[in-house]
Design a protein around this motif. Structure first.
Motif, PDB file in Angstrom:
ATOM      1  N   ASP A 351       0.806  -1.216   0.000  1.00 27.93           N
ATOM      2  CA  ASP A 351       0.000   0.000   0.000  1.00 27.93           C
ATOM      3  C   ASP A 351       0.844   1.272   0.000  1.00 27.93           C
ATOM      4  O   ASP A 351       0.314   2.384  -0.064  1.00 27.93           O
ATOM      5  CB  ASP A 351      -0.953   0.019   1.201  1.00 27.93           C
ATOM      6  CG  ASP A 351      -0.227  -0.058   2.542  1.00 27.93           C
ATOM      7  OD1 ASP A 351       1.025  -0.001   2.544  1.00 27.93           O
ATOM      8  OD2 ASP A 351      -0.907  -0.184   3.574  1.00 27.93           O
ATOM      9  N   ARG A 432      -6.335  12.630  -6.477  1.00 32.09           N
ATOM     10  CA  ARG A 432      -6.549  11.207  -6.222  1.00 32.09           C
ATOM     11  C   ARG A 432      -5.777  10.756  -4.982  1.00 32.09           C
ATOM     12  O   ARG A 432      -6.246   9.935  -4.199  1.00 32.09           O
ATOM     13  CB  ARG A 432      -6.113  10.408  -7.449  1.00 32.09           C
ATOM     14  CG  ARG A 432      -6.603   8.967  -7.475  1.00 32.09           C
ATOM     15  CD  ARG A 432      -6.323   8.336  -8.837  1.00 32.09           C
ATOM     16  NE  ARG A 432      -6.864   7.001  -8.935  1.00 32.09           N
ATOM     17  CZ  ARG A 432      -8.122   6.720  -9.243  1.00 32.09           C
ATOM     18  NH1 ARG A 432      -8.969   7.706  -9.485  1.00 32.09           N
ATOM     19  NH2 ARG A 432      -8.542   5.472  -9.300  1.00 32.09           N
ATOM     20  N   GLU A 435      -7.502  11.769  -1.852  1.00 32.45           N
ATOM     21  CA  GLU A 435      -8.718  10.992  -1.632  1.00 32.45           C
ATOM     22  C   GLU A 435      -8.435   9.560  -1.198  1.00 32.45           C
ATOM     23  O   GLU A 435      -9.078   9.052  -0.274  1.00 32.45           O
ATOM     24  CB  GLU A 435      -9.544  10.965  -2.928  1.00 32.45           C
ATOM     25  CG  GLU A 435     -10.830  10.144  -2.815  1.00 32.45           C
ATOM     26  CD  GLU A 435     -11.592  10.077  -4.126  1.00 32.45           C
ATOM     27  OE1 GLU A 435     -12.598   9.334  -4.193  1.00 32.45           O
ATOM     28  OE2 GLU A 435     -11.181  10.751  -5.093  1.00 32.45           O
ATOM     29  N   SER A 436      -7.434   8.918  -1.812  1.00 34.85           N
ATOM     30  CA  SER A 436      -7.244   7.478  -1.595  1.00 34.85           C
ATOM     31  C   SER A 436      -6.007   7.119  -0.787  1.00 34.85           C
ATOM     32  O   SER A 436      -5.831   5.961  -0.415  1.00 34.85           O
ATOM     33  CB  SER A 436      -7.169   6.756  -2.946  1.00 34.85           C
ATOM     34  OG  SER A 436      -6.053   7.208  -3.702  1.00 34.85           O
ATOM     35  N   LYS A 437      -5.130   8.084  -0.509  1.00 37.51           N
ATOM     36  CA  LYS A 437      -3.890   7.802   0.220  1.00 37.51           C
ATOM     37  C   LYS A 437      -3.769   8.674   1.465  1.00 37.51           C
ATOM     38  O   LYS A 437      -2.689   9.182   1.787  1.00 37.51           O
ATOM     39  CB  LYS A 437      -2.680   8.054  -0.693  1.00 37.51           C
ATOM     40  CG  LYS A 437      -2.653   7.251  -1.981  1.00 37.51           C
ATOM     41  CD  LYS A 437      -2.226   5.818  -1.740  1.00 37.51           C
ATOM     42  CE  LYS A 437      -2.063   5.067  -3.051  1.00 37.51           C
ATOM     43  NZ  LYS A 437      -1.655   3.665  -2.828  1.00 37.51           N
ATOM     44  N   GLN A 438      -4.854   8.833   2.191  1.00 36.45           N
ATOM     45  CA  GLN A 438      -4.845   9.753   3.328  1.00 36.45           C
ATOM     46  C   GLN A 438      -3.843   9.346   4.410  1.00 36.45           C
ATOM     47  O   GLN A 438      -3.297  10.207   5.109  1.00 36.45           O
ATOM     48  CB  GLN A 438      -6.247   9.876   3.922  1.00 36.45           C
ATOM     49  CG  GLN A 438      -7.217  10.616   3.017  1.00 36.45           C
ATOM     50  CD  GLN A 438      -8.565  10.884   3.684  1.00 36.45           C
ATOM     51  OE1 GLN A 438      -8.742  10.653   4.874  1.00 36.45           O
ATOM     52  NE2 GLN A 438      -9.507  11.382   2.896  1.00 36.45           N
ATOM     53  N   TRP A 482      -5.002   7.006 -12.171  1.00 27.71           N
ATOM     54  CA  TRP A 482      -3.656   7.514 -12.001  1.00 27.71           C
ATOM     55  C   TRP A 482      -3.008   7.705 -13.367  1.00 27.71           C
ATOM     56  O   TRP A 482      -3.122   6.850 -14.243  1.00 27.71           O
ATOM     57  CB  TRP A 482      -2.788   6.544 -11.185  1.00 27.71           C
ATOM     58  CG  TRP A 482      -3.220   6.328  -9.776  1.00 27.71           C
ATOM     59  CD1 TRP A 482      -3.862   5.240  -9.270  1.00 27.71           C
ATOM     60  CD2 TRP A 482      -3.032   7.223  -8.669  1.00 27.71           C
ATOM     61  NE1 TRP A 482      -4.076   5.390  -7.932  1.00 27.71           N
ATOM     62  CE2 TRP A 482      -3.582   6.589  -7.530  1.00 27.71           C
ATOM     63  CE3 TRP A 482      -2.456   8.477  -8.537  1.00 27.71           C
ATOM     64  CZ2 TRP A 482      -3.561   7.187  -6.274  1.00 27.71           C
ATOM     65  CZ3 TRP A 482      -2.434   9.070  -7.289  1.00 27.71           C
ATOM     66  CH2 TRP A 482      -2.978   8.436  -6.171  1.00 27.71           C
ATOM     67  N   TRP A 487       1.863   5.222  -8.725  1.00 25.33           N
ATOM     68  CA  TRP A 487       0.683   4.799  -7.990  1.00 25.33           C
ATOM     69  C   TRP A 487      -0.255   4.075  -8.945  1.00 25.33           C
ATOM     70  O   TRP A 487      -0.404   4.463 -10.112  1.00 25.33           O
ATOM     71  CB  TRP A 487      -0.041   6.007  -7.391  1.00 25.33           C
ATOM     72  CG  TRP A 487       0.861   6.835  -6.537  1.00 25.33           C
ATOM     73  CD1 TRP A 487       1.208   6.622  -5.236  1.00 25.33           C
ATOM     74  CD2 TRP A 487       1.556   8.022  -6.935  1.00 25.33           C
ATOM     75  NE1 TRP A 487       2.077   7.597  -4.807  1.00 25.33           N
ATOM     76  CE2 TRP A 487       2.308   8.475  -5.828  1.00 25.33           C
ATOM     77  CE3 TRP A 487       1.616   8.760  -8.125  1.00 25.33           C
ATOM     78  CZ2 TRP A 487       3.098   9.616  -5.854  1.00 25.33           C
ATOM     79  CZ3 TRP A 487       2.415   9.893  -8.174  1.00 25.33           C
ATOM     80  CH2 TRP A 487       3.141  10.310  -7.050  1.00 25.33           C
ATOM     81  N   ASP A 489      -4.103   1.562  -9.165  1.00 20.37           N
ATOM     82  CA  ASP A 489      -5.286   1.051  -8.493  1.00 20.37           C
ATOM     83  C   ASP A 489      -4.969  -0.307  -7.894  1.00 20.37           C
ATOM     84  O   ASP A 489      -4.183  -1.087  -8.446  1.00 20.37           O
ATOM     85  CB  ASP A 489      -6.453   0.926  -9.481  1.00 20.37           C
ATOM     86  CG  ASP A 489      -6.875   2.285 -10.020  1.00 20.37           C
ATOM     87  OD1 ASP A 489      -6.919   3.235  -9.222  1.00 20.37           O
ATOM     88  OD2 ASP A 489      -7.143   2.382 -11.234  1.00 20.37           O
ATOM     89  N   LYS A 490      -5.603  -0.625  -6.773  1.00 18.01           N
ATOM     90  CA  LYS A 490      -5.277  -1.850  -6.040  1.00 18.01           C
ATOM     91  C   LYS A 490      -5.398  -3.101  -6.899  1.00 18.01           C
ATOM     92  O   LYS A 490      -4.628  -4.027  -6.778  1.00 18.01           O
ATOM     93  CB  LYS A 490      -6.177  -1.973  -4.804  1.00 18.01           C
ATOM     94  CG  LYS A 490      -5.833  -0.973  -3.709  1.00 18.01           C
ATOM     95  CD  LYS A 490      -6.666  -1.218  -2.467  1.00 18.01           C
ATOM     96  CE  LYS A 490      -6.275  -0.247  -1.357  1.00 18.01           C
ATOM     97  NZ  LYS A 490      -7.073  -0.469  -0.131  1.00 18.01           N
TER      98      LYS A 490
END
Length: 530
Positions: A351, A432, A435-438, A482, A487, A489-490
């Motif tokens: 992650d 992004r 939003e997704s890597k706080q 992205w 980076w 997406d998972k």
């Protein structure tokens, strides 16, 4: 009107790992590599080292207070060498100075500790004794990492594979470098700044107006605590006799916000580097995070000072930002890995929250340089690492998502200014990221109530963009994925990692077995950046 001139690019004489295997001087306490015990004719003085690993012995001694450690080093030759490792005395000093800045710095950390205790007795500076019969790969490797010979090839700016450009317009910078996300050296871009006077110690002290009044923050990936110095005491530290493997590196986020130091560079930046001028955002799309307000935005500008062989271990700059780095004093060697290409010896978690890596730039160079050269020679051109040397007066553009490491080349100290920013070219990835890597957002957590916190910053940033640059916001939001390989997406991360490993392995000219030494790695949540 700017006259663009390409000075050099794609020319690099790669050094070999053997260039890092010699030291500028012998070990202060006479330590030799373990294999020398069979050839020296001197019996080993180590007793405990035959039972316990050397690194573990040093860890045990790290629990001692200063008085106990000072007594232990007098008990036997083995403890004399181990107990004088500079990291042990450094940590004792840092523990005792968490609430104040270091003002008096001795020739070594042991001297600094004694000065800090303000003992009412005469004190003579510590003079190391060379101990016969002390053999240790662990302690010799540490010595090598802090005193390796810097290759002569790195001391010239002509030896590099990063474009080196003199004179460039806003449009040319955006089209050729920022939008394509490519590093570049802007040669001589800051050579006429008033900040170039910082090479004079007295001028710097006067400009900071802080001698004993204001403290600057220094950190190290190997130190348990941050430290605080006056600028005068930190410059003295840079010239001390026993620096650690990973020296304390001054990264101060407040010194450039206002006052004389800012006046020494910011007006000149606006004049000489219009592509980095935050007042021309509509023209250069630069520094969009200023919409949040100076105090509410994440940390973004730093004064950087470090001794020779200090530097930044491999990292990607925070919050998906671009950066520029102006060299004011000294020279630096930069190593870059393109987005999606992780350097050898660097192991990020799936992650990206954590990274396992060597504790110092020196350790990475001595252990992983062969693997680096191999990638330079075997990977496709667009995936190869690139490198360069910069000198005082140069500015480096560091695109978002690139792994990079920096080594300071000159003594006694090197000074730089760095600034991280968001522009239209990386806006979609920054949004992004927010939003997704706080969990990875940095530069704000230690300023609650002042700076926006990770869960707030994304919405506030969009609010400012919606008010001032709605078209740019809309375009960024329409991207939907992205656009930088750093980076992913998972659902594609695992497949991509496996693909990159196979691609690298298939491109190797020959397979080689290499024994990895894992004894000196560090798990880092956040790293020094440059």
């Amino acid at each position: 009107m700017f006259e663009k001139r390409r000075i050099s690019a794609s020319k690099c004489n790669l050094v070999s790992s053997s260039d890092f295997n010699s030291c500028i001087d012998s070990h202060d306490y006479g330590c030799q590599p373990q294999g020398n015990v069979y050839l020296s004719g001197v019996p080993s003085c180590k007793q405990l080292g035959l039972v316990l690993p050397d690194g573990l012995l040093q860890d045990i001694l790290s629990f001692c207070d200063g008085v106990t450690l000072a007594k232990l080093v007098q008990t036997c030759r083995e403890f004399y060498v181990i107990g004088h490792q500079p990291e042990l005395w450094r940590d004792l000093v840092l523990i005792d100075s968490q609430d104040h800045a270091l003002v008096n710095v001795g020739d070594c950390w042991k001297d600094t500790y004694i000065l800090q205790q303000k003992l009412q007795c005469e004190h003579r500076s510590h003079k190391p004794m060379k101990i016969p019969g002390f053999f240790s790969d662990h302690f010799y490797q540490t010595h090598l990492c802090r005193s390796f010979v810097i290759p002569n090839e790195w001391l010239t700016v002509e030896n590099g594979t990063v474009d080196r450009i003199e004179g460039i317009s806003i449009q040319e910078f955006l089209e050729n470098y920022e939008i394509p996300n490519q590093p570049v050296v802007l040669a001589g871009a800051c050579k006429n700044w008033k900040a170039m006077n910082w090479k004079y110690k007295e001028y710097l002290l006067q400009a900071l107006q802080m001698e004993k009044k204001r403290s600057l923050r220094a950190t190290s990936g190997a130190a348990s605590f941050a430290s605080y110095f006056t600028v005068e005491s930190y410059l003295d530290y840079c010239q001390s006799n026993q620096l650690e493997e990973a020296p304390l590196y001054l990264f101060d986020r407040e010194a450039l916000l206002d006052g004389p130091l800012r006046e020494d560079y910011f007006p000149h930046l606006q004049r000489d580097c219009p592509y980095f001028d935050p007042s021309r955002t509509k023209e250069n799309t630069h520094d969009l995070l200023q919409l949040l307000g100076e105090n509410r935005r994440p940390d973004h500008s730093w004064l950087i000072i470090g001794p020779q062989r200090s530097g930044s271990s491999f990292h990607i700059d925070p919050n998906a930002t671009h950066a520029w780095n102006a060299t004011i004093v000294g020279r630096k060697r930069w190593l870059f890995y393109p987005p999606g290409q992780t350097p050898p010896g660097i192991h990020p978690s799936s992650d990206g929250d954590d990274v396992i890596m060597p504790i110092s730039v020196g350790e990475w160079l001595t252990k992983y340089w062969d693997a680096h050269v191999e990638r330079c020679q075997t990977l496709p051109l667009t995936e190869q690492p690139i490198e360069c040397t910069v000198q005082a007066g140069d500015i480096v553009f560091v695109p978002h998502g690139w792994w990079h490491s920096v080594l300071n080349l000159d003594a006694p100290y090197n000074i730089a200014i760095t600034h991280n920013y968001v522009s239209k070219s990386n806006l979609s990835n920054v949004l992004r990221f927010f939003e997704s890597k706080q969990s990875q957002i940095s530069g704000c957590r230690d300023r609650p109530g002042v700076a926006l916190q990770p869960e707030e910053i994304g919405a506030e940033f969009q609010k400012g963009l919606r008010q001032h640059y709605p078209t740019w916001l809309q375009q960024a939001q329409q991207t939907g994925k992205w656009t930088c390989k750093a980076w992913e997406d998972k659902k594609t991360e695992k497949a991509s990692n496996q693909k990159n490993i196979k691609k690298w392995e298939s491109g190797r000219k020959k397979k080689r077995s290499r024994k990895e030494n894992n004894g000196s790695s560090v798990l880092a949540k956040s790293k020094q950046q440059e």
